[in-house]
Write a protein that holds these residues in place. Structure first.
Motif, PDB file in Angstrom:
ATOM      1  N   GLY A 186       0.821  -1.207   0.000  1.00  0.00           N
ATOM      2  CA  GLY A 186       0.000   0.000   0.000  1.00  0.00           C
ATOM      3  C   GLY A 186       0.852   1.253   0.000  1.00  0.00           C
ATOM      4  N   ARG A 187       1.903   1.267   0.828  1.00  0.00           N
ATOM      5  CA  ARG A 187       2.780   2.433   0.871  1.00  0.00           C
ATOM      6  C   ARG A 187       3.465   2.652  -0.469  1.00  0.00           C
ATOM      7  NH1 ARG A 187       3.775   0.807   6.365  1.00  0.00           N
ATOM      8  NH2 ARG A 187       5.499  -0.518   5.719  1.00  0.00           N
ATOM      9  N   GLN A 188       3.814   1.562  -1.158  1.00  0.00           N
ATOM     10  CA  GLN A 188       4.445   1.694  -2.468  1.00  0.00           C
ATOM     11  C   GLN A 188       3.461   2.293  -3.474  1.00  0.00           C
ATOM     12  OE1 GLN A 188       5.843  -2.015  -4.058  1.00  0.00           O
ATOM     13  NE2 GLN A 188       6.608  -1.107  -5.949  1.00  0.00           N
ATOM     14  N   ASN A 189       2.204   1.836  -3.423  1.00  0.00           N
ATOM     15  CA  ASN A 189       1.192   2.408  -4.317  1.00  0.00           C
ATOM     16  C   ASN A 189       0.982   3.893  -4.035  1.00  0.00           C
ATOM     17  OD1 ASN A 189       0.685   0.023  -5.663  1.00  0.00           O
ATOM     18  ND2 ASN A 189      -0.992  -0.586  -4.320  1.00  0.00           N
TER      19      ASN A 189
ATOM     20  N   GLN B 137       4.057   5.903  -5.274  1.00  0.00           N
ATOM     21  CA  GLN B 137       4.061   6.009  -6.733  1.00  0.00           C
ATOM     22  C   GLN B 137       2.952   6.934  -7.224  1.00  0.00           C
ATOM     23  OE1 GLN B 137       3.781   1.918  -7.985  1.00  0.00           O
ATOM     24  NE2 GLN B 137       5.985   1.560  -7.816  1.00  0.00           N
ATOM     25  N   GLY B 138       1.775   6.833  -6.576  1.00  0.00           N
ATOM     26  CA  GLY B 138       0.673   7.715  -6.963  1.00  0.00           C
ATOM     27  C   GLY B 138       0.982   9.165  -6.660  1.00  0.00           C
ATOM     28  N   LEU B 139       1.571   9.424  -5.475  1.00  0.00           N
ATOM     29  CA  LEU B 139       1.932  10.795  -5.131  1.00  0.00           C
ATOM     30  C   LEU B 139       3.032  11.321  -6.041  1.00  0.00           C
ATOM     31  CD1 LEU B 139       1.899  10.659  -1.218  1.00  0.00           C
ATOM     32  CD2 LEU B 139       0.202  11.680  -2.743  1.00  0.00           C
ATOM     33  N   ALA B 140       3.964  10.438  -6.416  1.00  0.00           N
ATOM     34  CA  ALA B 140       5.027  10.864  -7.334  1.00  0.00           C
ATOM     35  C   ALA B 140       4.437  11.265  -8.684  1.00  0.00           C
ATOM     36  CB  ALA B 140       6.040   9.731  -7.508  1.00  0.00           C
ATOM     37  N   ALA B 141       3.490  10.456  -9.175  1.00  0.00           N
ATOM     38  CA  ALA B 141       2.837  10.802 -10.447  1.00  0.00           C
ATOM     39  C   ALA B 141       2.087  12.119 -10.339  1.00  0.00           C
ATOM     40  CB  ALA B 141       1.878   9.680 -10.854  1.00  0.00           C
ATOM     41  N   CYS B 142       1.412  12.300  -9.210  1.00  0.00           N
ATOM     42  CA  CYS B 142       0.664  13.536  -8.988  1.00  0.00           C
ATOM     43  C   CYS B 142       1.626  14.732  -8.902  1.00  0.00           C
ATOM     44  CB  CYS B 142      -0.157  13.416  -7.705  1.00  0.00           C
ATOM     45  SG  CYS B 142      -1.297  14.780  -7.420  1.00  0.00           S
ATOM     46  N   PHE B 143       2.746  14.548  -8.197  1.00  0.00           N
ATOM     47  CA  PHE B 143       3.706  15.651  -8.023  1.00  0.00           C
ATOM     48  C   PHE B 143       4.332  16.061  -9.348  1.00  0.00           C
ATOM     49  CE2 PHE B 143       8.194  16.828  -7.515  1.00  0.00           C
ATOM     50  CZ  PHE B 143       8.054  18.004  -6.792  1.00  0.00           C
ATOM     51  N   TRP B 144       4.829  15.092 -10.114  1.00  0.00           N
ATOM     52  CA  TRP B 144       5.497  15.438 -11.363  1.00  0.00           C
ATOM     53  C   TRP B 144       4.522  16.006 -12.394  1.00  0.00           C
ATOM     54  CZ3 TRP B 144      10.356  16.240 -11.136  1.00  0.00           C
ATOM     55  CH2 TRP B 144      11.165  15.492 -10.272  1.00  0.00           C
ATOM     56  N   GLY B 145       3.315  15.469 -12.410  1.00  0.00           N
ATOM     57  CA  GLY B 145       2.311  16.035 -13.313  1.00  0.00           C
ATOM     58  C   GLY B 145       1.951  17.458 -12.931  1.00  0.00           C
TER      59      GLY B 145
END
Length: 606
Positions: A436-439, A442-450
């Motif tokens: 769950g922490r990995q998901n 990764q989701g926050l990273a996608a949100c941040f870079w976008g």
């Protein structure tokens, strides 16, 4: 002003999401110990201290006790110690508890509830045994018909079950059979009754009755499974139907697979039947009359019971265990209105007769079918025989139980609810919090870079108005998180994170549309204030149309394809549409008016 207040409130209620979760153990009472007390809290603290286990906090909350720990090792050690010390009177389950500060908790601020893919937990795919459901319907149908024949005074010779959940009733001659067909056809319009050879008639439930039985069994089992999950203290469990006869159960935060299986998989129920005192109590089943069947007591003694079931455990609303006036264990039963009426009418007509309590349970017989699934074997035993001394209504008691522990287990099972049909767990998964922490990362990273890419584009291309749009986008994100934290029942899943990223992209699109319209008005020779006004007015209808279209799609997804991940995506999208319209239209317009509204400006930074 209102927008600023909404933004501040959203920021405050979004803060708990920054604090993460603690490994925890939750202790709740079994069904005959419905809530815990300060005495139990002191006992648990003493157990942890004796085992040299340090807990960050051990508190009594809403009738259960939650122990927080700094690491998973201490959590597992505490679980084992508490199970050993407390015994079977309590349910001890592994949990992940939000680490929200007390000052935020006091104002009702809590983190967003995370789905199984983000938080970890237990997943079950459960199949309802439809064959048992339809055999019950077959038995109920023939019992009803025989009761009607008896009431009309029409004699019959024998009854046999046939394939496709039908039955045959044989009579002494054709005239009696035809008379029975005429009478039963008038009384039962949802049962197919036809004449067959050898002076017999065949009966079978109509297709709509079979389908209704299947639907009812699944819906009833879903309700009972939800009731059973509640005793584990799971926040927002997901229990929904999959296909015609399967149920999906997701319990985010729970890490104890064995406990979950024990609570969900219990299949026992009760049947109340009349004892056939006219038949000779013989261990030979061939000597039993056709309207009765041979059962055994807990001591192995034969008992002949009428096949007709007076009442089943589905009508039980409450069950508690204690001791009677002779200090012997007993279970107190409470029935719903329908069950109370049935029991009242029956006992009124049968005072002086013997009534038996039959415990029915489905257990693994150690064999598997052709598909590799466990074959369940029905096991029955008579746990109580009593004389009906007076009229009974909604409340009565069961005595004759061997020991207090058996009484507690029976009351636990009955209060959790009796399944209308046995279930089989055909798929089970424990998803660890690490996944769950990995998901989440990764989701926050996608949100941040976008978000970063969008911000850089807006600032480089639109300059000061790009900064205004960037502020609106960040405010939009805060509003989404804050609203999802406030609304009860909202769960964030991986598709939900994807929906947030998509919402921010749509919000950027709205700001691009506004800015381009303002630039167009400036090229047409408008003044700065007039260009801003016309730019927002011209883009308004396009932004509203696009967002309403998205909202309609989200509503359709929620209503029609309301499975877990899609449902979460639809809810997050709907919240995002509302907040993006608020920030893109009202928020940026307010900031633009604040910067340029009362000033004489010839050039606009856009």
């Amino acid at each position: 002003m209102m927008l600023s207040l909404a933004l501040v409130l959203s920021l405050v209620y979004a803060l708990p999401n920054l604090y993460g979760e603690d490994p925890a153990v939750q202790i709740s009472g079994a069904r005959d110990v419905p809530s815990l007390s300060e005495t139990t809290l002191k006992e648990i603290r003493a157990i942890l201290e004796q085992e040299h286990i340090f807990s960050k906090a051990t508190v009594l909350d809403r009738g259960s006790i939650l122990c927080r720990f700094s690491n998973v090792s201490a959590q597992l050690h505490a679980r084992d110690a508490l199970i050993k010390a407390l015994g079977e009177n309590y349910l001890v389950a592994l949990h992940l508890a939000p680490a929200t500060p007390l000052w935020l908790s006091r104002i009702g601020a809590r983190p967003i509830k995370l789905g199984l893919d983000l938080r970890g937990g237990v997943y079950f795919l459960i199949e309802v045994d439809m064959d048992t459901v339809l055999h019950k319907l077959q038995k109920k149908t023939i019992d009803t018909l025989l009761f009607d024949l008896h009431g009309k005074g029409i004699p019959y010779l024998a009854v046999h079950q046939i394939e496709n959940y039908g039955s045959t009733i044989r009579f002494c001659d054709a005239d009696t059979r035809d008379k029975a067909i005429d009478w039963l056809t008038q009384q039962h319009h949802n049962i197919v009754i036809r004449s067959i050879k050898d002076n017999a008639l065949g009966v079978k439930p109509a297709n709509n009755l079979l389908q209704q039985a299947r639907e009812s069994a699944v819906k009833h089992n879903i309700t009972i499974l939800r009731n059973r999950i509640n005793q584990l203290g799971i926040d927002e469990p997901l229990v929904h139907r999959q296909g015609s006869g399967r149920i999906v159960v997701e319990m985010p935060g729970l890490q104890d697979m064995a406990l979950a299986k024990r609570v969900l998989g219990a299949t026992g129920t009760l049947e109340f039947r009349l004892v056939n005192t006219f038949a000779h109590q013989s261990p030979v089943s061939s000597l039993v009359p056709g309207d009765s069947e041979l059962k055994s007591t807990q001591d192995g003694q034969p008992v002949i019971l009428y096949k007709q079931v007076i009442l089943t455990g589905e009508h039980i609303t409450d069950a508690t265990s204690n001791t009677d006036e002779y200090n012997l264990p007993q279970v107190n039963i409470s029935l719903d209105r329908s069950g109370g009426r049935i029991m009242s009418n029956f006992t009124k007509e049968n005072i002086g007769n013997l009534i038996a309590t039959l415990f029915v349970e489905y257990k693994d017989c150690g064999q598997k079918d052709d598909d590799g699934r466990t074959i369940l074997e029905q096991q029955e035993k008579v746990i109580n025989i009593a004389t009906i001394q007076s009229r009974i209504s909604n409340s009565f008691r069961i005595t004759g139980i061997k020991n207090p522990n058996e009484a507690r287990q029976l009351s636990l099972l009955l209060r959790a609810g009796a399944l209308s049909a046995p279930i089989q767990i055909i798929e089970e998964r424990t998803i660890g919090p690490t996944v769950g922490r990995q998901n989440i990362s990764q989701g926050l990273a996608a949100c941040f870079w976008g978000l970063l890419a969008s911000i850089l584009f807006m600032i480089i291309w639109y300059r000061k108005f790009g900064l205004i749009a960037t502020t609106a986008i960040i405010a939009n994100l805060v509003l989404i998180i804050g609203i999802m934290s406030i609304i009860p029942g909202t769960t964030l899943t991986m598709p939900g994170i994807a929906s947030i990223v998509l919402t921010l992209a749509v919000a950027v699109d709205a700001n691009v549309l506004i800015n381009e319209r303002i630039k167009e008005e400036l090229r047409n020779g408008r003044t700065v204030q007039k260009a801003i006004h016309e730019g927002y007015r011209g883009a308004f209808s396009s932004i509203v149309d696009a967002n309403i279209t998205t909202l309609i799609t989200a509503i359709i997804l929620y209503a029609v394809v309301a499975s877990g991940p899609i449902k979460a995506f639809a809810i997050t999208s709907s919240i995002g549409v509302a907040t993006s319209m608020l920030t893109a239209i009202i928020g940026t317009r307010a900031m633009a008016n604040l910067l340029y509204g009362a000033k004489r400006i010839d050039n606009l930074s856009i």
